[in-house]
Design a protein around this motif. Structure first.
Motif, PDB file in Angstrom:
ATOM      1  N   PRO A  78       0.840  -1.202   0.000  1.00 49.04           N
ATOM      2  CA  PRO A  78       0.000   0.000   0.000  1.00 49.04           C
ATOM      3  C   PRO A  78       0.873   1.250   0.000  1.00 49.04           C
ATOM      4  N   CYS A  79       0.397   2.282  -0.660  1.00 51.21           N
ATOM      5  CA  CYS A  79       1.134   3.544  -0.732  1.00 51.21           C
ATOM      6  C   CYS A  79       0.462   4.557   0.184  1.00 51.21           C
ATOM      7  N   PRO A  80       1.130   4.978   1.241  1.00 54.59           N
ATOM      8  CA  PRO A  80       0.526   5.967   2.147  1.00 54.59           C
ATOM      9  C   PRO A  80       0.259   7.292   1.435  1.00 54.59           C
ATOM     10  N   GLU A  81      -0.828   7.928   1.779  1.00 51.18           N
ATOM     11  CA  GLU A  81      -1.199   9.194   1.166  1.00 51.18           C
ATOM     12  C   GLU A  81      -0.161  10.285   1.414  1.00 51.18           C
ATOM     13  N   GLU A  82       0.529  10.215   2.561  1.00 50.89           N
ATOM     14  CA  GLU A  82       1.494  11.277   2.854  1.00 50.89           C
ATOM     15  C   GLU A  82       2.672  11.285   1.885  1.00 50.89           C
ATOM     16  N   GLU A  83       2.814  10.280   1.059  1.00 54.07           N
ATOM     17  CA  GLU A  83       3.887  10.266   0.073  1.00 54.07           C
ATOM     18  C   GLU A  83       3.586  11.208  -1.087  1.00 54.07           C
ATOM     19  N   ARG A  84       2.348  11.561  -1.268  1.00 54.83           N
ATOM     20  CA  ARG A  84       1.993  12.454  -2.361  1.00 54.83           C
ATOM     21  C   ARG A  84       2.616  13.824  -2.107  1.00 54.83           C
ATOM     22  N   PRO A  85       3.172  14.455  -3.126  1.00 54.97           N
ATOM     23  CA  PRO A  85       3.765  15.771  -2.926  1.00 54.97           C
ATOM     24  C   PRO A  85       2.706  16.779  -2.491  1.00 54.97           C
ATOM     25  N   PRO A  86       3.087  17.759  -1.686  1.00 56.00           N
ATOM     26  CA  PRO A  86       2.121  18.774  -1.268  1.00 56.00           C
ATOM     27  C   PRO A  86       1.689  19.614  -2.464  1.00 56.00           C
ATOM     28  N   ASN A  87       0.569  20.258  -2.319  1.00 54.06           N
ATOM     29  CA  ASN A  87       0.050  21.100  -3.379  1.00 54.06           C
ATOM     30  C   ASN A  87       0.942  22.331  -3.526  1.00 54.06           C
ATOM     31  N   VAL A  88       1.650  22.432  -4.636  1.00 55.48           N
ATOM     32  CA  VAL A  88       2.562  23.539  -4.867  1.00 55.48           C
ATOM     33  C   VAL A  88       1.745  24.777  -5.216  1.00 55.48           C
ATOM     34  N   ARG A  89       1.998  25.860  -4.513  1.00 50.89           N
ATOM     35  CA  ARG A  89       1.253  27.086  -4.751  1.00 50.89           C
ATOM     36  C   ARG A  89       2.137  28.231  -5.251  1.00 50.89           C
ATOM     37  N   THR A  90       3.416  28.198  -4.947  1.00 52.67           N
ATOM     38  CA  THR A  90       4.296  29.293  -5.330  1.00 52.67           C
ATOM     39  C   THR A  90       5.547  28.760  -6.019  1.00 52.67           C
ATOM     40  N   LEU A  91       6.261  29.666  -6.648  1.00 55.20           N
ATOM     41  CA  LEU A  91       7.511  29.316  -7.286  1.00 55.20           C
ATOM     42  C   LEU A  91       8.517  28.815  -6.246  1.00 55.20           C
ATOM     43  N   GLN A  92       8.529  29.415  -5.064  1.00 51.28           N
ATOM     44  CA  GLN A  92       9.430  28.958  -3.995  1.00 51.28           C
ATOM     45  C   GLN A  92       9.101  27.526  -3.585  1.00 51.28           C
ATOM     46  N   ASP A  93       7.803  27.192  -3.485  1.00 58.17           N
ATOM     47  CA  ASP A  93       7.397  25.826  -3.157  1.00 58.17           C
ATOM     48  C   ASP A  93       7.878  24.856  -4.235  1.00 58.17           C
ATOM     49  N   LEU A  94       7.735  25.273  -5.497  1.00 62.74           N
ATOM     50  CA  LEU A  94       8.157  24.435  -6.613  1.00 62.74           C
ATOM     51  C   LEU A  94       9.655  24.130  -6.519  1.00 62.74           C
ATOM     52  N   LEU A  95      10.452  25.167  -6.270  1.00 63.91           N
ATOM     53  CA  LEU A  95      11.896  24.972  -6.181  1.00 63.91           C
ATOM     54  C   LEU A  95      12.266  24.080  -5.001  1.00 63.91           C
ATOM     55  N   ALA A  96      11.581  24.263  -3.886  1.00 71.02           N
ATOM     56  CA  ALA A  96      11.849  23.423  -2.715  1.00 71.02           C
ATOM     57  C   ALA A  96      11.503  21.969  -3.014  1.00 71.02           C
ATOM     58  N   SER A 115       8.474  34.608 -14.264  1.00 67.34           N
ATOM     59  CA  SER A 115       8.453  35.292 -12.978  1.00 67.34           C
ATOM     60  C   SER A 115       7.472  34.691 -11.979  1.00 67.34           C
ATOM     61  N   SER A 116       6.609  33.788 -12.394  1.00 70.36           N
ATOM     62  CA  SER A 116       5.664  33.167 -11.470  1.00 70.36           C
ATOM     63  C   SER A 116       5.446  31.715 -11.891  1.00 70.36           C
ATOM     64  N   LEU A 117       4.860  30.941 -10.999  1.00 75.09           N
ATOM     65  CA  LEU A 117       4.600  29.540 -11.317  1.00 75.09           C
ATOM     66  C   LEU A 117       3.682  29.397 -12.537  1.00 75.09           C
ATOM     67  N   PRO A 118       2.559  30.125 -12.600  1.00 74.10           N
ATOM     68  CA  PRO A 118       1.729  30.016 -13.806  1.00 74.10           C
ATOM     69  C   PRO A 118       2.490  30.416 -15.081  1.00 74.10           C
ATOM     70  N   ALA A 119       3.372  31.421 -14.968  1.00 71.72           N
ATOM     71  CA  ALA A 119       4.154  31.836 -16.127  1.00 71.72           C
ATOM     72  C   ALA A 119       5.141  30.751 -16.535  1.00 71.72           C
ATOM     73  N   LEU A 120       5.710  30.044 -15.556  1.00 69.10           N
ATOM     74  CA  LEU A 120       6.620  28.945 -15.866  1.00 69.10           C
ATOM     75  C   LEU A 120       5.894  27.829 -16.601  1.00 69.10           C
ATOM     76  N   VAL A 121       4.717  27.474 -16.102  1.00 72.82           N
ATOM     77  CA  VAL A 121       3.926  26.420 -16.750  1.00 72.82           C
ATOM     78  C   VAL A 121       3.596  26.827 -18.177  1.00 72.82           C
ATOM     79  N   LYS A 122       3.183  28.084 -18.347  1.00 72.55           N
ATOM     80  CA  LYS A 122       2.839  28.580 -19.683  1.00 72.55           C
ATOM     81  C   LYS A 122       4.070  28.589 -20.595  1.00 72.55           C
ATOM     82  N   ALA A 123       5.230  28.961 -20.043  1.00 76.50           N
ATOM     83  CA  ALA A 123       6.454  28.996 -20.844  1.00 76.50           C
ATOM     84  C   ALA A 123       6.811  27.611 -21.358  1.00 76.50           C
ATOM     85  N   VAL A 124       6.659  26.604 -20.502  1.00 76.93           N
ATOM     86  CA  VAL A 124       6.965  25.234 -20.927  1.00 76.93           C
ATOM     87  C   VAL A 124       5.965  24.782 -21.984  1.00 76.93           C
TER      88      VAL A 124
END
Length: 162
Positions: A78-96, A115-124
């Motif tokens: 079984p895979c514990p739920e806590e293994e799922r990555p936390p919900n990333v909300r900011t660019l700093q969270d993403l980098l961490a 300059s922001s997480l949504p902008a990074l996603v859009k750039a990719v």
């Protein structure tokens, strides 16, 4: 991430079947190890309990290796739920989450298109992964592993709608 590269789980299951390793219900124990969340990809549900997700930055840690060994010895776990990555909300969270030094934040913020997480996603999405990696390099992120970790984390956020 394009559609073609999201079929790794199907490729794994096909290989198992072709090599007579019992597929999903055989007596042979197996484990898939990857830094991508294969369970969320096409055909990935079949890997549940037989998949160990690593982080690109840290790779296969002792704890993850122990989990993989347990799966090889005893079958699906079984895979514990806590293994799922936390919900990333900011660019700093993403980098961490990606294990990237937060000093890279200054470089990313100096580039108008990232300059922001949504902008990074859009750039990719708009330029494609290769062009985005080139943009990161041109922005001063010289280590290929750092650029890959950032792009992988952004792709993961997009796939998981985070």
């Amino acid at each position: 991430m394009d559609r073609v590269s999201r079929v790794r789980p199907k490729e794994i299951l096909s290989w198992l079947s072709e090599h007579g390793l019992g597929g999903l219900h055989g007596s042979t124990n197996w484990v898939a190890i990857d830094d991508r969340d294969l369970v969320s990809e096409d055909g990935g549900e079949a890997l549940r309990g037989r998949f160990v997700q690593t982080a690109f930055a840290s790779g296969l840690t002792r704890e993850l290796a122990d989990r993989a060994i347990t799966m090889l010895l005893h079958g699906p776990q079984p895979c514990p739920e806590e293994e799922r990555p936390p919900n990333v909300r900011t660019l700093q969270d993403l980098l961490a989450e990606a294990g990237v030094d937060t000093a890279v934040m200054d470089v990313l913020q100096s580039c108008a298109t990232t300059s922001s997480l949504p902008a990074l996603v859009k750039a990719v999405e708009s330029s494609g992964r290769v062009k985005f990696l080139e943009l990161l390099k041109a922005s001063g992120i010289s280590r290929p592993a750092t650029r890959q970790a950032i792009a992988n984390a952004i792709g993961r956020c997009k796939r998981e709608d985070r």
